[in-house]
Design a protein around this motif. Structure first.
Motif: not given
Length: 273
Positions: A69-91
């Motif tokens: 029931g939050a009237t205000d909020w903020r989302f802060a992204a730290t990565v964009a894309g889909t997190p995957e293992p480092d060898s095939v990282r897409s974020w």
């Protein structure tokens, strides 16, 4: 003369991308119902997904806001894309140039932290924190198949979001899994908070055990109790940390239907009350 702060319930919870104890990602209505029982005025949430395949593309900030029931909020992204293992990282890391709030456009898959409030927010603030170099072996769902297996995840950039309220500033954050990096990041937050309207409360998964956050900052630990892992907690990694002038009563450490940490909450007021 310092203003007296009426009791305000503040909570923090690590969503683990909206997974339940079995590792299954919750739907938007299920996620909303799971966080609703917190009944808090301000909630700091970590490991939040937006448009990720592993969580069925749910816009988790919207679902959590509905549940709280939050009237205000903020989302802060730290990565964009889909997190995957480092060898095939897409974020890719995201620079903290802005915060997404109610009504803002969704810009593809994201992952990060969020801060929710049922009371009016005067101003929002954001602080970017650089990542460490460590990698973490973690059992988590495959972003494509959803099957749980062990990944080697690199540390991602971290971020702190502050909501400036009437008589209190709440800072939500999720620090590095590497203790030395988390300690450095917490020092930066402590310095940053000295420029925010006090009193200040830091709420989040700090990845530092028990008394360490208070020792590092000179602050006060308002809630005592193990929070991780959720089913059989042995360590307290999730904290409500006063940086001066605050007390916590009616404290609670609760196992929700979502996340791999227990949620922490307290009724927060000024020490003079």
């Amino acid at each position: 003369m310092a203003r007296t702060l009426a009791p305000m319930r503040v909570a923090t919870v690590n969503l683990a991308s909206g997974r339940d104890v079995t590792g299954e990602s919750l739907s938007a209505p299920e996620l909303a119902a799971a966080v609703a029982e917190l009944g808090a005025d301000v909630v700091s949430v970590q490991e939040v997904d937006v448009g990720q395949p592993r969580s069925y593309g749910v816009d988790q900030p919207l679902a959590v806001a509905e549940g709280l029931g939050a009237t205000d909020w903020r989302f802060a992204a730290t990565v964009a894309g889909t997190p995957e293992p480092d060898s095939v990282r897409s974020w890719t890391p995201v620079d903290p140039v802005g915060l997404r709030g109610p009504g803002d456009e969704v810009l593809g898959p994201r992952y990060g932290v969020a801060l929710f409030s049922r009371v009016p927010v005067r101003r929002w603030h954001v602080l970017g924190l650089t990542a460490g170099r460590a990698k973490l072996p973690l059992r988590a769902p495959d972003p494509g198949t959803g099957q749980v297996r062990t990944w080697w995840f690199p540390d991602e950039p971290r971020i702190a979001v502050a909501a400036e309220l009437d008589g209190l500033t709440v800072v939500g954050t999720h620090l590095s899994f590497a203790p030395h990096t988390a300690t450095r990041q917490l020092h930066r937050i402590r310095t940053w908070c000295s420029g925010l309207p006090g009193p200040v409360l830091v709420a989040g998964d700090l990845n530092l055990v028990g008394p360490l956050p208070a020792f590092v900052t000179g602050g006060d630990r308002l809630v005592h109790g193990p929070t991780f892992p959720a089913a059989e907690p042995r360590l307290q990694l999730d904290h409500l940390l006063s940086l001066g002038g605050l007390t916590g009563t009616d404290t609670d450490v609760r196992w929700l239907e979502v996340g791999d940490h227990r949620a922490v909450s307290a009724a927060v007021t000024s020490s003079a009350c």
